[in-house]
Structures are given as C-alpha cells and as structure tokens.
Design an enzyme around this catalytic site. Structure first.
Site, PDB file in Angstrom:
ATOM      1  N   GLY A 148      49.676  43.364  52.034  1.00 19.21           N
ATOM      2  CA  GLY A 148      49.247  42.034  51.645  1.00 19.21           C
ATOM      3  C   GLY A 148      50.268  41.300  50.800  1.00 19.21           C
ATOM      4  O   GLY A 148      49.966  40.232  50.262  1.00 19.21           O
ATOM      5  N   ASP A 149      51.457  41.877  50.654  1.00 26.70           N
ATOM      6  CA  ASP A 149      52.524  41.220  49.888  1.00 26.70           C
ATOM      7  C   ASP A 149      53.851  41.678  50.462  1.00 26.70           C
ATOM      8  O   ASP A 149      53.901  42.224  51.560  1.00 26.70           O
ATOM      9  CB  ASP A 149      52.373  41.553  48.394  1.00 26.70           C
ATOM     10  CG  ASP A 149      52.842  40.418  47.487  1.00 26.70           C
ATOM     11  OD1 ASP A 149      53.858  39.775  47.836  1.00 26.70           O
ATOM     12  OD2 ASP A 149      52.211  40.167  46.451  1.00 26.70           O
ATOM     13  N   ASP A 150      54.938  41.477  49.722  1.00 27.79           N
ATOM     14  CA  ASP A 150      56.263  41.810  50.238  1.00 27.79           C
ATOM     15  C   ASP A 150      56.346  43.287  50.626  1.00 27.79           C
ATOM     16  O   ASP A 150      55.902  44.160  49.880  1.00 27.79           O
ATOM     17  CB  ASP A 150      57.320  41.503  49.186  1.00 27.79           C
ATOM     18  CG  ASP A 150      57.299  40.049  48.747  1.00 27.79           C
ATOM     19  OD1 ASP A 150      57.191  39.172  49.626  1.00 27.79           O
ATOM     20  OD2 ASP A 150      57.371  39.796  47.533  1.00 27.79           O
TER      21      ASP A 150
END
Length: 474
Positions: free
Chosen positions: A253-255
């Site tokens: 859900g992120d980098d």
C-alpha cells in the site's frame, strides 16, 4: 492478492526422513538435514520446541522466543547458533535477536504477530527523526528487533512472518494510536546482516527496516499487503551503507522500496547518509505509490544508488524523488537502467514541494541538493503522463539525464506529457519528446549517456556459504 510470479529462491532444501528409534524424548519424530546459503554458518542449533514453543496459532510464544535467543547468545564466541522454527503457527509478541545468530523458518512455519496492542513495548523515536511518524511520541517496538549486532541471518525455506496488521490499520485510520506502529523487522546500529527467502505479510506499517546499519544483503523476499493498507512500505534502507536488495517481489500500500536518511533538522544533525545501495530484479505492484522512492526523509543524504532490472505493474510511478524546503541533505549519483513498466500514472516524478515536517523547528533555509539523476533503457506501456519534474525555485535540480526511454500512452493520456520547472538536464532517444528544460543532446559514442557505473561495490563481492544442520522437523 495471488502472487503473479515466482521469486527466485536460493535455499536448497534436502529433507532425508528417518525414524528416530530408541532415543528418549525423540521417538517417532522425523530428523532432517537442511541446507541453505548464508553469510555465516553456525556451530550450534536448537528448535523453538526446545524452549516450550507451541505452534498452534493460539498459544503465545513470546517467552519461548526470548528464552531461545537468550540461551543461544552464549555461543556468540563459539561458532554462533541457529534457531529453527518448524512447521506451525507461532503466535508471538516482539522478541530481540543476538549476534552471530541465524533465525531459520521451515517452509510451513508462520510467525504470527500478537494483536494485543497494549502488550507491545514502546521505544524512543529514532534520533535521525526526533519524532514518531504516526504520532509525536515514541514508537512500538518491531516484531523482530535487533540493535548493536553483528553477523545476523534471518532466512528459511520461504517461511512466513505475518504481522496481522488489520487491527493496527483500523486504529491508525481512526487516529486512536498513541505511538507509531511497529514494523515486522528492524535492525539498528548493526553490521553484516542477511535477510533472505522469506515471505512478509500484512505488516502494521513498514515491513523491513534496516537503519544505521552496514553490509546488508536482502534477497529472495516476498512482501504482500493490501494495496489500500496505510504505509506498508516494503523495504526501507535508512541511513545504511553497502546494501544489496535483489530478487524481490512486493505488493504493498506504499512504496515498494523507500530509501531514507532522517527527517529535517534531526536527519541533518545526525548526518548519516544512505549510500552504496544496489537494487536489482525487483518486481513491484503499488497503485498508489512508487516502485522505488528516494525520500521524503532524506536529510542525512542519499548517494550512489544503482537500480537495475526493475519491473513495475499498476504502480503509480517508477523511481520517485521526494523532498522539500527544510529537508536539507542531498540526493545525488542515482543510476537506474532496464525498467519495464506497465500501467502507470507517471514514469518520472521528482517533487520539490513534498511537505510533512517532523515539527515546526525545521530550518526554512535548509534546501536539498538534487543532482546527477540518471535513467536509461526504459520501456513503459499504458502511461497517463510521462513526467512530472518539479524542483525548488532558487534551488534547481541539476544533472538529470534520461536516455533510451520509450513511453507508450494510455487511451486517455494527459494533454501535456511533460511538466518541468526548476530542473536542468539532457535527454536522448526519448519518446514522447521531453520538455524544453531537458533538451536532446548528441550522444557521445566514447562516453555514452546516463551511463551506469562499471565498478563493483564491496557488497557485491560478498559470497554466501553453503550451510547445513540436522534438526528434528516434527
């Protein structure tokens, strides 16, 4: 989410089953010889079963893990020791590692993080951050934690570490947490670390966080989290030197990989950069973030990052640089080649207006230095916009070089494919044509363009040994 591809796994498993007859306490159990690759082999071995561990997914094993590590720490100067985690679901709270130590997970072993938030210890914020990321105070200790260690291996046969993060995500979104969420694995102030051949699931926040650490190999890792889960970064090398990340598959859900070195005045004062970082054979899916992010916490500096053979699918951007006024520090000598990209909002994204300060004490005169950013040999499909490059007025980002990039557009692309401000650089063989601030230039046949370094870093010369041990498997 169902895994789309297999991650290259270096572990070779040889299970030679024999029935143990006539041995007290061992009758009816199967013994096996396990072989694996590691930076160091160990002279001593034990199983979590030897310390009262129960892998039923219900019994809390925190004390068993802590007792096992404490017992095996006595062998640090006598050839080191390894702790074997057999098949089962091993519910546990946080536990620490020790030096000259291997944590080895069977292919059917699952370490489950306790969901009892009030039982997690709280530790101080990192000195290069001075502030918790989720809240002003401290932070919950990571599930697997170590500090001031040397020669540590966390590996297995693709066993699993499951953070059971849903309860943490819910509490975070409701703003009910007093402290920053825990990570699945954090290693601090350490040297000679290997993390390999494991699956990390559903972390409360970041998954793997080496910080203030050197000589790190991260290899054959799978990281999975819902694409809407908050801040579930895959791997975050933070103020680290000589790191090798390879053969890794991440859905988050992120980098997927976030390179960091401290936050505003705290990172400037701590002054420990991330440098000499290799990233290769990475596959990333992250619709709301980047395959590789540099920053935004980069106040200690980021230098000499080499990324090669990067595949990103349904990922917001490829390699993103995030910084802003007050960050200070630098991002320089960045080299990226051989990117294969499919379904993306931006291919190139450099942002000089990324906010989010630790507190109000940052120095507004602390301007970041962004220079020597090199991209080459890129093929992208179904892209909404080629590039968004935004430097800082009075502090232009310089030395941007893009060569041999072919960007295929989506059915509904943006009208203007390149937006550029306060940047300087050159391009060659780029489609669609770049903005005027990145003019095409004649390629020098002798020296090439946006060339990838030809020298080898020290971490690349580290070779793994073939290790083995006898262990009761069941």
């Amino acid at each position: 989410m169902k895994k789309q591809m297999k991650v290259f796994v270096l572990v070779v498993v040889m299970v030679a089953g024999v029935i143990m007859e006539g041995t007290e306490g061992r009758k009816g159990k199967i013994a096996g010889s396990l072989e694996y690759s590691a930076i160091s082999c160990r002279a001593h071995s034990a199983s979590i079963l030897d310390f009262g561990g129960v892998g039923d997914g219900v019994t809390l094993n925190t004390q068993a893990f802590r007792s096992a590590v404490d017992h095996l720490s006595q062998f640090q100067s006598d050839g080191g020791a390894q702790l074997f985690v057999p098949a089962g679901k091993w519910l546990t709270g946080s536990f620490n590692l020790t030096s000259h130590f291997t944590l080895y997970l069977h292919q059917d072993a699952v370490i489950l993080a306790s969901q009892e938030i009030n039982t997690w210890a709280v530790i101080d914020p990192l000195p290069s951050y001075g502030h918790g990321r989720d809240a002003a105070g401290g932070r919950y200790i990571s599930l697997i934690f170590g500090t001031n260690l040397t020669d540590v291996v966390i590996t297995g046969e693709n066993g699993t570490v499951d953070g059971q993060g849903l309860v943490w995500w819910q509490q975070f979104k409701k703003k009910k947490l007093k402290y920053t969420r825990p990570y699945l694995l954090e290693i601090m102030h350490s040297d000679n670390i290997q993390i390999s051949n494991l699956t990390f699931l559903n972390s409360p926040s970041w998954n793997i966080h080496p910080v203030y650490t050197s000589n790190i190999i991260i290899q054959g890792i799978t990281i999975l989290a819902p694409i809407t889960s908050p801040n579930t970064d895959g791997i975050n090398p933070d103020s680290c030197t000589n790191t090798r990340i390879e053969d890794t598959y991440i859905v988050s859900g992120d980098d997927c990989i976030a390179v960091k070195s401290g936050w505003d005045e705290y990172g400037i004062n701590y002054g420990m950069p991330t440098k000499h970082l290799i990233i290769r054979r990475l596959t990333c899916i992250s619709p709301y973030s980047a395959a590789i992010a540099l920053g935004s916490e980069m106040s200690g500096g980021i230098q000499d990052v080499r990324a090669d053979d990067i595949t990103a699918i349904q990922t917001e951007s490829a390699v993103r640089i995030k910084t802003g006024v007050g960050r200070g520090g630098y991002v320089k000598d960045i080299f990226v080649k051989n990117m294969k990209l499919h379904t993306m909002k931006w291919v190139f994204w450099i942002t000089g207006n990324y906010g989010s300060h630790a507190d109000t004490h940052f120095d507004p005169n602390a301007l970041p230095e962004i220079k020597g950013i090199n991209y080459r040999d890129i093929v992208a499909e179904n892209v909404t916009m080629a590039a968004r490059l935004e430097g800082i007025s009075g502090d232009p980002f310089t030395g941007i070089c893009i060569y041999n990039a072919t960007i295929g557009l989506s059915k509904k692309p943006k009208k203007y494919q390149w937006t550029c401000s306060d940047v300087e650089g050159v391009t060659g063989a780029v489609v669609p044509p770049p903005c005027a601030l990145l003019p095409p230039t004649q390629v020098d046949e002798k020296f090439g363009m946006c060339d990838f370094p030809s020298d080898s870093l020290a971490i690349d010369s580290v070779e793994l040994q073939k290790c083995s041990f006898e262990m009761n498997l069941f």
